[in-house]
Design a protein around this motif. Structure first.
Motif, PDB file in Angstrom:
ATOM      1  N   ASP A   7      -1.131  24.387  27.353  1.00  0.00           N
ATOM      2  CA  ASP A   7      -0.773  23.006  27.681  1.00  0.00           C
ATOM      3  C   ASP A   7      -0.618  22.164  26.421  1.00  0.00           C
ATOM      4  O   ASP A   7       0.315  21.396  26.287  1.00  0.00           O
ATOM      5  N   VAL A   8      -1.553  22.265  25.504  1.00  0.00           N
ATOM      6  CA  VAL A   8      -1.523  21.503  24.260  1.00  0.00           C
ATOM      7  C   VAL A   8      -1.911  22.435  23.128  1.00  0.00           C
ATOM      8  O   VAL A   8      -2.988  23.009  23.130  1.00  0.00           O
ATOM      9  N   GLY A   9      -1.023  22.561  22.168  1.00  0.00           N
ATOM     10  CA  GLY A   9      -1.305  23.415  21.024  1.00  0.00           C
ATOM     11  C   GLY A   9      -1.874  22.607  19.875  1.00  0.00           C
ATOM     12  O   GLY A   9      -2.095  21.398  19.989  1.00  0.00           O
ATOM     13  N   PRO A  10      -2.110  23.244  18.757  1.00  0.00           N
ATOM     14  CA  PRO A  10      -2.655  22.546  17.592  1.00  0.00           C
ATOM     15  C   PRO A  10      -1.606  21.628  16.969  1.00  0.00           C
ATOM     16  O   PRO A  10      -0.404  21.801  17.188  1.00  0.00           O
ATOM     17  N   VAL A  11      -2.062  20.662  16.182  1.00  0.00           N
ATOM     18  CA  VAL A  11      -1.129  19.799  15.449  1.00  0.00           C
ATOM     19  C   VAL A  11      -0.622  20.557  14.229  1.00  0.00           C
ATOM     20  O   VAL A  11      -1.147  21.608  13.862  1.00  0.00           O
ATOM     21  N   ILE A  12       0.398  20.027  13.590  1.00  0.00           N
ATOM     22  CA  ILE A  12       1.169  20.756  12.592  1.00  0.00           C
ATOM     23  C   ILE A  12       0.384  21.219  11.360  1.00  0.00           C
ATOM     24  O   ILE A  12       0.602  22.319  10.877  1.00  0.00           O
ATOM     25  N   ASP A  13      -0.534  20.375  10.833  1.00  0.00           N
ATOM     26  CA  ASP A  13      -1.264  20.775   9.630  1.00  0.00           C
ATOM     27  C   ASP A  13      -2.572  19.990   9.523  1.00  0.00           C
ATOM     28  O   ASP A  13      -2.867  19.127  10.350  1.00  0.00           O
ATOM     29  N   ASP A  14      -3.348  20.300   8.485  1.00  0.00           N
ATOM     30  CA  ASP A  14      -4.654  19.657   8.308  1.00  0.00           C
ATOM     31  C   ASP A  14      -4.535  18.157   8.074  1.00  0.00           C
ATOM     32  O   ASP A  14      -5.369  17.382   8.545  1.00  0.00           O
ATOM     33  N   GLU A  15      -3.512  17.735   7.351  1.00  0.00           N
ATOM     34  CA  GLU A  15      -3.316  16.305   7.095  1.00  0.00           C
ATOM     35  C   GLU A  15      -3.045  15.554   8.395  1.00  0.00           C
ATOM     36  O   GLU A  15      -3.623  14.502   8.647  1.00  0.00           O
ATOM     37  N   ALA A  16      -2.189  16.108   9.246  1.00  0.00           N
ATOM     38  CA  ALA A  16      -1.909  15.488  10.543  1.00  0.00           C
ATOM     39  C   ALA A  16      -3.176  15.443  11.393  1.00  0.00           C
ATOM     40  O   ALA A  16      -3.451  14.434  12.051  1.00  0.00           O
TER      41      ALA A  16
END
Length: 84
Positions: A7-16
């Motif tokens: 349903d919801v995956g991880p965000v793009i990177d550590d900064e985001a």
């Protein structure tokens, strides 16, 4: 996400992830938390979807690209919506 059942995956990177997390923590202090979804299985850089009710649109601050919903209530008048 690679798994179509996600349903919801991880965000793009550590900064985001850090930016979205700071935004959520600030809103937890300044706005009303309406809902926070559970996360079935923790993944790196995953953020729980959340929804906040804001008193003022200015509480939003910067635009955020993450699973964060902002709601501002208005009366029945178009003039109030335009004024805000």
């Amino acid at each position: 996400p690679a798994d179509l059942a996600t349903d919801v995956g991880p965000v793009i990177d550590d900064e985001a992830h850090a930016n979205i997390s700071r935004h959520i923590e600030r809103l937890k202090r300044e706005a009303k938390l309406i809902a926070e979804a559970p996360v079935a299985e923790a993944m790196p850089r995953q953020i729980r979807p959340v929804a906040f009710e804001l008193d003022r649109i200015e509480q939003l601050g910067e635009e955020i690209f993450g699973p964060v919903l902002h709601v501002v209530r208005f009366s029945d008048t178009v003039d109030e919506v335009i004024a805000r």
